[in-house]
Design a protein around this motif. Structure first.
Motif, mmCIF file in Angstrom:
data_model
loop_
_atom_site.group_PDB
_atom_site.id
_atom_site.type_symbol
_atom_site.label_atom_id
_atom_site.label_comp_id
_atom_site.label_asym_id
_atom_site.label_seq_id
_atom_site.Cartn_x
_atom_site.Cartn_y
_atom_site.Cartn_z
ATOM 1 N N UNK B 94 60.002 76.640 72.958
ATOM 2 C CA UNK B 94 58.920 75.351 72.330
ATOM 3 C C UNK B 94 59.404 74.248 71.870
ATOM 4 N N UNK B 95 60.830 74.445 71.139
ATOM 5 C CA UNK B 95 61.194 73.375 70.322
ATOM 6 C C UNK B 95 62.487 72.543 71.535
ATOM 7 N N UNK B 96 62.439 73.066 72.723
ATOM 8 C CA UNK B 96 63.185 72.328 73.508
ATOM 9 C C UNK B 96 64.630 72.415 73.538
ATOM 10 N N UNK B 97 65.109 73.507 73.052
ATOM 11 C CA UNK B 97 66.582 73.893 73.044
ATOM 12 C C UNK B 97 67.049 73.993 74.368
ATOM 13 N N UNK B 98 68.108 73.385 74.563
ATOM 14 C CA UNK B 98 68.742 73.640 75.929
ATOM 15 C C UNK B 98 69.282 74.770 76.540
ATOM 16 N N UNK B 99 69.747 75.550 75.525
ATOM 17 C CA UNK B 99 70.268 76.989 75.863
ATOM 18 C C UNK B 99 70.251 77.913 74.565
ATOM 19 N N UNK B 100 70.087 79.300 74.973
ATOM 20 C CA UNK B 100 70.282 79.871 73.687
ATOM 21 C C UNK B 100 71.577 80.746 74.164
ATOM 22 N N UNK B 101 72.325 81.129 73.223
ATOM 23 C CA UNK B 101 73.254 81.956 73.083
ATOM 24 C C UNK B 101 73.010 83.098 72.412
ATOM 25 N N UNK B 102 72.862 84.257 73.234
ATOM 26 C CA UNK B 102 72.211 85.591 72.604
ATOM 27 C C UNK B 102 73.116 86.564 72.651
ATOM 28 N N UNK B 103 73.421 86.858 71.109
ATOM 29 C CA UNK B 103 74.381 87.894 70.720
ATOM 30 C C UNK B 103 73.783 89.104 70.860
ATOM 31 N N UNK B 104 72.682 89.272 70.563
ATOM 32 C CA UNK B 104 71.734 90.679 70.478
ATOM 33 C C UNK B 104 72.079 91.543 71.540
ATOM 34 N N UNK B 105 72.596 92.778 71.312
ATOM 35 C CA UNK B 105 72.916 93.505 72.365
ATOM 36 C C UNK B 105 71.956 94.788 72.433
ATOM 37 N N UNK B 106 72.301 96.023 73.094
ATOM 38 C CA UNK B 106 71.914 97.230 73.417
ATOM 39 C C UNK B 106 70.502 96.529 74.185
ATOM 40 N N UNK B 107 70.383 95.960 75.229
ATOM 41 C CA UNK B 107 69.539 95.501 76.169
ATOM 42 C C UNK B 107 69.780 96.026 77.499
ATOM 43 N N UNK B 108 70.014 95.315 78.361
ATOM 44 C CA UNK B 108 69.956 95.942 80.023
ATOM 45 C C UNK B 108 71.128 96.992 79.990
ATOM 46 N N UNK B 109 72.358 96.861 79.207
ATOM 47 C CA UNK B 109 73.388 97.782 79.244
ATOM 48 C C UNK B 109 73.174 99.164 78.717
ATOM 49 N N UNK B 110 71.863 98.927 77.809
ATOM 50 C CA UNK B 110 71.797 100.156 77.109
ATOM 51 C C UNK B 110 70.659 101.138 77.440
ATOM 52 N N UNK B 111 69.409 100.537 77.931
ATOM 53 C CA UNK B 111 68.319 101.402 78.331
ATOM 54 C C UNK B 111 67.290 100.723 79.015
#
Lengths: 698, 698
Positions: B94-111
């Motif tokens: 919404x704020x128009x950010x160009x790109x997010x660098x997502x550190x958060x883990x335990x996503x697709x590689x996890x479950x």
């Protein structure tokens, strides 16, 4: 003052007194540098500086000459120019010095003149019962005696030597300095390092023997350019093996390029690397390709108990690193097999089942990070019953000090080896200090981890030949009168004498005799022209195979007569008519002599495989049938003999028996053997036969 | 504020503004650590800390939420817990950010749950034209923008980043931290490092493209677990090659063990390593086995001009080291060939002829040591016209600072690469500082020297396939209707359609028809039972060869009828009568499909060599005749085809032509191809023939 008996080797590596000729206070000078090193490292024996211009140096009384010393000393350090060398050695001999450490270089390795001087000082020393170390050496570093008798500046850098169980005997002085540094910086404790230079008198085996006898030494490392006494080496290494002291070695001369350089370096004839490899296998020495890696591997081994099994539990803190290490281990045939179910279960308290792998990435845990997770994981992996040792590869990760403390604590508590890799570059100063304080040596690159695991595997599987085989009761030593290049019939006669099966054959000179011989032995037959020293008979049209009837024999005979005339104009017509052996697996079986190393039996894949596979194994003859079977199993073509893809297995027992019997020929011929070869040696389903033979005897 | 167009990649790697959600001053906290790194390393863009509880942090104005920022920012760093992730990404969008660098883990590689959330945030981002890096990544380090956007503690250790020409794109975040450290400590200058994690949106190729376009980048390094778009990768690497920017890569999954770990690490399907290898060869990527070595090799390459030749002049200060290095080079096929006569002559002013070798041991000089000797030797070796680069391996030696200064001076003065190895462990602090100051990257182990020389050799010999071959004008795309498992006649019909020679054959069902067919094609013949999906026909007694007359054909027919009944009870009697092809060299020729990588042609040694040699090469189909010849030349059995040991050469041209034509089958079948194999493909002196074929099509 001449000694009645030479000094004991135990006192050479841990002398009670030293004389330093040309001592000075100036660190920039050789004699000053050594004196500083001796004093700084707290040598506890007596130091006698010799310098006619000084009354004392560094607080020690100085003497004008060796002749003026108040007692008979164990060691003298000699670094005088070549022109003063003989006189200095003579003076030391007169003073009853036990052994001279001769730093002076540019002798035997340099010129004929230098070689003559080298021989001269050996004569002088012998006349006084004095021993020599070097020349062209860089002294020795013996932590257990606080003896820093070397000019290498790394001694000043390493303020305190690390005492421990690793000994190093080196034909390269510079390499001693480098490995001293590597050992110091990786927490490897040393019992002693000796640079032996040109080995004019005392040689590698003398120091190997001394370190095997030395109570502090647990592992011996060797850097070898040329081995002076292979037989003594074999006996000593077998002693070391029996005493549970692994011997690791790096040897120059694996390639022609390396051999040349070894020769110019210490005047060593590198000898055949393959004979050295065979020797190492026979006496349980582990060969490595890199000196730095050798001293680090020795450090790890010396600080750990022997692993019960070599399957490794690997812990790291990088998922990518774990994947790459798994690849590297698997491609080297090293095992990081799955953990036991109970370990897996314990790990799954903190890790998802997909992440509780070996190698374990500590970072792949469930939920947020707390220290208990790493602690439990390390505990579980180290307790795993399926793995015989734990390797911990630390890259930058959270909670490094606490994690490493726990690794050290677990290592101390349990009798299981830990291989620590601090892949932290200079960043890991604190971790290195932790490991130093704990006395846990470490590696810094995974290349070395793989090497250490390979050494462990080799140590666990090696089976040195403690005894040479017994001669078969029914094998006499036939009289062999032939000399020079042997013709095929001559070579085959020798083989027959050793009980090696050869195809039935009749030597003929006329076509009718050939046909008659063929009829009597039964078709199909092989015809071979017999001509002096021809090796590649087939290429010259001298061999015709698969002759099915008299007509074919006549045609072949006529062709071969023509081929003989081409190959050796005017040579007599002599054509062997031989029984044809059915298809099978072909080997080359050779005997060669490597001076000092004894007769060598070489087994290789034959036929087209010679060039494609270079599939060769070599061991010292004689060999038992079981030894030969081991060699065959080391060939890549072993599956062909063993019945690959559901095919019938070949007559391996007969082959082993025949090759074992042949191996005694090497022993029986002694120095007369130049070379002898069966090519091809064909193994069929029913037997093993020498189809052709050649050799050169003197 | 929704963006109308996605941000440019050049701005992703060098953003002008950043928002840091959860910023703090506390180095122990994630948001604090990153902020400290950004500030300490002097990021020049605008930093917007977001923290509703603070008005400022580290002197920077703090904002309560992303919605409150005064401008549209390029990058947002997101390290929130998974449960807050979707909302945070939405707010950024919404704020128009160009790109997010997502550190958060335990996503697709996890479950599965994590994978669903991962898909969700990609959808959200797409709806705002916003890009994502990660998740499960560790940010980026871009020295050219002074951007230290990562939590790795190595950033604090490395007070100042080294700017230079090496870029690194990594699927492992921890590996980015490790290689940052290695590069820093070895003087390797970086243009940028990016950790790409699970590649949910932006993937490896996006960053590869960005770094190829980046003016600072001279060499690109990649750590790959799974490649998302092989075709794009190929095009980009060809671009890099054309631009003179070498691409080096390490890929996990070379073994089954590594593949498993890659999967659990970043949810990547490693894919076939052999297809990746084939791809790298086609597009000029150098594959290495060790990540640390890769970044060091890249450092050396980026700081040096390209060598004119890869023959290396090697200087060291240890005779033993020289001998071992000569062995190591020779055993890897690397060249330290003799110096030119003029170089030799110059060296002999100071060195005896026996010691003026390559590798040169600086210590082997005549007479006493003066500095001029080393200086002249370094000068002479570096000027040698026979060598294209100079390697200097420094172990502890006299006059280290002066000698290294001279090496650096010579390197600066002449346009010739220098590979410096400081094998000094921690002792070499002063030498490292000299090299850092000079901007000369260095190695610390000879293992890496050999790797660097191998990379140089590969770069000098590689020939990427810039264009796919053209389809032969006379090759139509035959209609192929068969599906499922192909019988031999079906497979051969396809082969015939592609112009591959197959032995004349007649399918028969009665013994009389078989004899008639044999008479008409001419003896000897081969009989083969045709049974559904049987692969190893010979093992089941379904093949009889060398049948010389009608009687033999009758007997064979009867035997095969029995074998058919055993192998497939009730199957109809269908027996192929085939012309017998004379002996020759046998290959296996296979076509497989690797999703994303296109059809793959696999050539291997056939017959007994399959198991003994595992002699196989693989490349992407289609291939020209010349490509196929290259492949054949890479086989170990090539000498057999080329006429080894004076034998007649085989019909290689015909074989290349046939295999090239067959390679189009892979293209024509597209997704229908499961596998297709000619085994054996027999090459004789006169031709090349498919003796048997099988395949599975969908």
């Amino acid at each position: 003052m001449k000694r009645t008996e030479p000094i004991e080797m135990g006192r050479v590596i841990a002398p009670k007194s030293l004389v330093l000729i040309g001592a000075s206070e100036d660190y920039a000078k050789f004699g000053g540098r050594i004196l500083h090193h001796l004093v700084d490292h707290g040598y506890e024996g007596q130091i006698y500086p010799v310098n006619p211009k000084r009354s004392d140096v560094l607080g020690l009384t100085c003497y004008p000459s060796v002749a003026d010393l108040p007692e008979i000393v164990d060691l003298a350090l000699v670094a005088v120019p070549a022109k003063a060398l003989a006189d200095t050695v003579e003076a030391c001999g007169k003073a009853g010095v036990g052994a001279c450490v001769i730093i002076t270089a540019q002798l035997g390795e340099f010129s004929a003149e230098g070689a003559a001087l080298e021989r001269r000082i050996v004569e002088i020393a012998r006349s006084y019962n004095m021993r020599l170390i070097g020349p062209n050496c860089m002294g020795m570093i013996v932590p257990q005696a606080n003896l820093a008798l070397s000019s290498t500046p790394t001694l000043r850098y390493a303020g305190q030597m690390r005492k421990g169980g690793v000994a190093f005997v080196s034909q390269s002085g510079a390499m001693m300095g480098t490995l001293f540094l590597q050992s110091h910086d990786h927490g490897v404790g040393l019992s002693g390092m000796v640079s032996i230079g040109n080995q004019a008198d005392l040689e590698l085996c003398d120091f190997l023997e001394a370190f095997i006898a030395d109570a502090e030494t647990r592992v011996v490392c060797l850097y070898i350019e040329g081995l002076k006494s292979p037989e003594r080496f074999r006996e000593l290494c077998l002693q070391a093996h029996a005493a549970g002291k692994p011997v690791l070695a790096v040897k120059a001369g694996r390639t022609e390029a390396g051999s040349q350089l070894a020769k110019s370096h210490t005047a060593s004839l590198a000898g055949s690397y393959s004979a050295f490899e065979a020797l190492c296998r026979d006496c349980g020495v582990v060969l490595l390709d890199d000196p730095d890696a050798m001293i680090l591997a020795a450090g790890v081994i010396s600080a750990n108990p022997r692993p019960g099994r070599t399957n490794t539990g690997l812990i790291c803190a990088s998922g990518g690193g774990a994947a790459i290490m798994a690849d590297q281990l698997a491609s080297r045939g090293l095992s990081a097999a799955p953990f036991a179910a109970e370990t897996q279960g314990r790990l799954e308290q903190d890790y998802p089942a997909t992440h509780a792998n070996n190698p374990l990435d500590l970072g792949g845990h469930k939920g947020g990070l707390e220290f208990g997770i790493f602690e439990r994981a390390i505990e579980s992996v180290h307790a795993d019953p399926e793995t015989g040792l734990t390797a911990y590869v630390m890259t930058p990760q959270p909670m490094m000090p606490q994690t490493l403390d726990h690794v050290i604590e677990v290592w101390r508590r349990q009798g299981k080896p830990v291989v620590l890799v601090l892949n932290l570059s200079r960043f890991g100063a604190e971790q290195r200090d932790q490991a130093f304080a704990a006395g846990l040596p470490f590696l810094t690159r995974t290349d070395d981890l793989y090497r250490v695991l390979q050494v462990y595997r080799e140590l666990s599987t090696m089976s040195p030949r403690v005894q040479m085989p017994e001669r078969p009761a029914d094998l006499s030593a036939p009289t062999i009168e032939a000399t020079g290049f042997l013709t095929e019939p001559e070579a085959k006669a020798i083989l027959a004498g050793y009980g090696v099966s050869i195809p039935a054959a009749t030597l003929t000179t006329t076509v009718e005799a050939a046909v008659e011989a063929a009829e009597s032995c039964g078709y199909p037959v092989v015809l071979k022209g017999v001509v002096g020293d021809v090796v590649h008979k087939s290429d010259l049209g001298l061999v015709k195979v698969g002759l099915a009837d008299a007509e074919a024999v006549r045609a072949a005979f006529s062709d071969i007569v023509g081929a003989i005339e081409t190959a050796a104009p005017g040579a007599p017509v002599r054509i062997d008519v031989q029984q044809m052996i059915p298809a099978g697996v072909e080997l080359i079986v050779g005997l060669t002599r490597e001076p000092g190393f004894g007769p060598q039996l070489v087994l290789g894949a034959g036929g087209i495989h010679v060039e494609l596979l270079r599939d060769v194994v070599q061991r010292r003859a004689p060999l038992s049938s079981e030894d030969v079977r081991d060699m065959l199993q080391d060939l890549r073509i072993w599956p062909l003999l063993d019945g690959a893809r559901g095919q019938a297995p070949m007559a391996v027992d007969a082959a082993c028996e025949a090759i074992s019997r042949l191996s005694w020929l090497g022993d029986d011929l002694g120095d007369r053997l130049q070379d002898f070869e069966i090519n091809p040696f064909r193994i069929t389903e029913d037997g093993a036969h020498a189809l052709d033979g050649r050799g050169t005897l003197s």
